[in-house]
Design a protein around this motif. Structure first.
Motif, short mmCIF file in Angstrom:
data_model
loop_
_atom_site.label_atom_id
_atom_site.label_comp_id
_atom_site.label_asym_id
_atom_site.label_seq_id
_atom_site.Cartn_x
_atom_site.Cartn_y
_atom_site.Cartn_z
N HIS A 73 43.72 28.56 -39.85
CA HIS A 73 44.88 27.67 -40.23
C HIS A 73 46.13 27.98 -39.32
N GLU A 74 46.44 29.04 -38.91
CA GLU A 74 47.52 29.04 -38.17
C GLU A 74 47.31 28.51 -36.47
N ASN A 75 46.14 28.32 -36.05
CA ASN A 75 46.01 27.95 -34.77
C ASN A 75 45.38 26.65 -34.69
N GLY A 76 45.06 25.85 -35.69
CA GLY A 76 44.54 24.47 -35.73
C GLY A 76 43.26 24.36 -35.61
N HIS A 77 42.57 25.47 -36.00
CA HIS A 77 40.85 25.26 -35.85
C HIS A 77 40.39 25.19 -37.07
N GLU A 78 39.26 24.65 -37.37
CA GLU A 78 38.51 24.48 -38.46
C GLU A 78 37.60 25.38 -38.84
N LEU A 79 37.73 26.04 -40.11
CA LEU A 79 36.75 26.78 -40.53
C LEU A 79 35.60 25.95 -41.12
N ALA A 80 34.47 25.61 -40.54
CA ALA A 80 33.46 24.76 -40.93
C ALA A 80 32.48 25.28 -42.02
N SER A 81 32.19 26.52 -42.00
CA SER A 81 31.42 27.31 -42.98
C SER A 81 31.83 28.98 -42.90
N SER A 82 31.38 29.35 -43.89
CA SER A 82 31.72 30.90 -44.24
C SER A 82 30.44 31.22 -45.17
N SER A 83 29.62 32.38 -44.84
CA SER A 83 28.52 32.83 -45.70
C SER A 83 28.61 34.31 -45.44
N GLU A 84 27.73 34.88 -46.35
CA GLU A 84 27.55 36.17 -46.33
C GLU A 84 26.07 36.35 -46.58
N GLY A 85 25.38 37.32 -45.71
CA GLY A 85 24.06 37.71 -46.01
C GLY A 85 23.68 38.79 -45.23
N ASP A 86 22.86 39.48 -45.70
CA ASP A 86 21.94 40.85 -44.74
C ASP A 86 23.18 41.57 -44.33
N GLY A 87 24.30 41.79 -44.84
CA GLY A 87 25.39 42.73 -44.54
C GLY A 87 26.33 42.20 -43.67
N ALA A 88 26.20 40.78 -43.33
CA ALA A 88 27.20 40.25 -42.19
C ALA A 88 27.85 39.00 -43.02
N LEU A 89 29.11 38.99 -42.37
CA LEU A 89 29.91 37.82 -42.82
C LEU A 89 29.52 36.90 -41.63
N ARG A 90 29.34 35.32 -41.77
CA ARG A 90 29.04 34.51 -40.92
C ARG A 90 30.13 33.33 -40.94
N PHE A 91 31.00 33.03 -40.01
CA PHE A 91 31.83 32.10 -39.71
C PHE A 91 31.84 31.24 -38.75
N GLU A 92 31.66 29.83 -39.20
CA GLU A 92 31.62 28.90 -38.23
C GLU A 92 32.89 28.33 -37.94
N VAL A 93 33.23 28.13 -36.49
CA VAL A 93 34.80 27.81 -36.44
C VAL A 93 34.59 26.59 -35.38
N ILE A 94 35.43 25.53 -35.44
CA ILE A 94 35.52 24.48 -34.67
C ILE A 94 36.81 24.58 -34.04
N LYS A 95 36.93 24.77 -32.63
CA LYS A 95 38.20 24.79 -31.95
C LYS A 95 38.87 23.38 -32.31
N GLY A 96 40.10 23.38 -32.45
CA GLY A 96 41.04 22.42 -32.91
C GLY A 96 41.92 22.13 -31.63
#
Length: 76
Positions: free
Chosen positions: A53-76
């Protein structure tokens, strides 16, 4: 993993290191580049969306599984 997505492994790193690693690796990328951040620090749930939010990027998705958090970010 898809070849057009840069994967950043921040597993085992504590706040603020996952976001700092994400910021450093995204700097040279072109607008629209896709990045997958893997983290296991619970603070990343708040830190990554705030960073986007602060840097103008898009958080396309976030999920959690197998003990890990996954964040897909698209550069703005």
């Amino acid at each position: 993993m898809n070849d057009d997505i840069l994967e950043i492994d921040a597993l085992g790193l504590l706040c603020p290191l996952p976001v700092l690693r994400l910021r450093k690796r995204m700097q040279p990328l072109a607008k629209g580049a896709r990045v997958l951040l893997l983290a296991d620090d619970p603070a990343a749930i708040v830190d990554v969306p705030h960073f986007c939010h602060e840097n103008g990027h898009e958080l396309a998705s976030s999920s959690e599984g197998d003990g890990a958090l996954r964040f897909e970010v698209i550069k703005g």
